[in-house]
Design an enzyme around this catalytic site. Sequence first.
Site, short mmCIF file in Angstrom:
data_model
loop_
_atom_site.label_atom_id
_atom_site.label_comp_id
_atom_site.label_asym_id
_atom_site.label_seq_id
_atom_site.Cartn_x
_atom_site.Cartn_y
_atom_site.Cartn_z
N LYS A 227 105.39 -7.68 11.67
CA LYS A 227 104.68 -7.50 12.93
C LYS A 227 104.98 -6.16 13.59
O LYS A 227 105.93 -5.46 13.25
CB LYS A 227 104.99 -8.66 13.88
CG LYS A 227 104.31 -9.96 13.43
CD LYS A 227 104.44 -11.07 14.43
CE LYS A 227 103.64 -12.29 13.98
NZ LYS A 227 103.78 -13.43 14.92
N ARG A 261 108.46 -18.14 9.27
CA ARG A 261 107.14 -17.93 8.66
C ARG A 261 107.05 -16.48 8.19
O ARG A 261 107.11 -15.56 8.99
CB ARG A 261 106.05 -18.25 9.68
CG ARG A 261 104.62 -18.10 9.18
CD ARG A 261 103.64 -18.43 10.30
NE ARG A 261 102.26 -18.34 9.86
CZ ARG A 261 101.53 -17.23 9.89
NH1 ARG A 261 102.08 -16.09 10.33
NH2 ARG A 261 100.28 -17.23 9.47
#
Length: 285
Positions: A227, A261
């Site tokens: 991210k 995740r």
Amino acid sequence: MREFQFGTRTLDLSYTHVMGILNVTPDSFSDGGVLHNGGSVQLDKILIQAEKMIGDGATILDIGGESTRPGAVPVSLQEEKERVLPVIEKIAQEFDVVISIDTSAPELITEAAKLGAGLINDVRALGREGALEAASRTDLPVCLMHMLGSPATMQDRPEYADVLDDVSDFFAERVLACEASGIAKERLILDPGFGFGKTVEHNLRLMNNISQLHAFGLPLLIGTSRKSMLGAVLNREVDQRLAGGLATVVMSVMQGAAIVRVHDVKETADAVKMTRAVMAEAVIK
């Protein structure tokens, strides 16, 4: 042991599990298009990827057909169904793994559950009309994620009085909404939503205080893989963020996360195992 039921499968969430990301979208921020050819889902490639992730240590596979990257445009329900339902059905037939359906659509929640999904993972925390009722009818566990706004607008100057308090207040409200719709609290998992309507500073504060979210007494799912918070801190492009992502995985494990995740399953599974061994001062089998 902290057994948690995912449909027909049970996982011990007293330690951290690795969730592998299978994006069947042509426009995911990190790996969009990899499992597509001419706009069509390549089922053979998906099965190869699924098998590799399981072999590398994933006990959960998260399948999503709608990109939720910043600025993403929603897809039609029919298109989302065409992307994910054949994948869920085939993986459920071929592999012994928990299948997570990454969706906000009530109709897809219902159909995915029938085909073998074991977890509903909703970035909108069952906020769409009919989603609470659909999830309740499946009897499946639900992961509620915090997001400020929508994917199209969430990064437009997000502001909080205090991000940790505001995320906690949001979870308190959504847990009550779930219980009112017949979803037992014991079926819920919480995801603070790194990168979903948050600045880098907001993300760092959440990462440093994950353990405070244990006040709800529910398992926590943490997703930071590749991210922008990693890119902002390290000045790295998407394909160069593994080391930073593993650092956040280690911090998540040390703060009691039940699920991480990720895209890079093998490296993450090693990091999780090593962290657990140090914490236990023993070799983990």
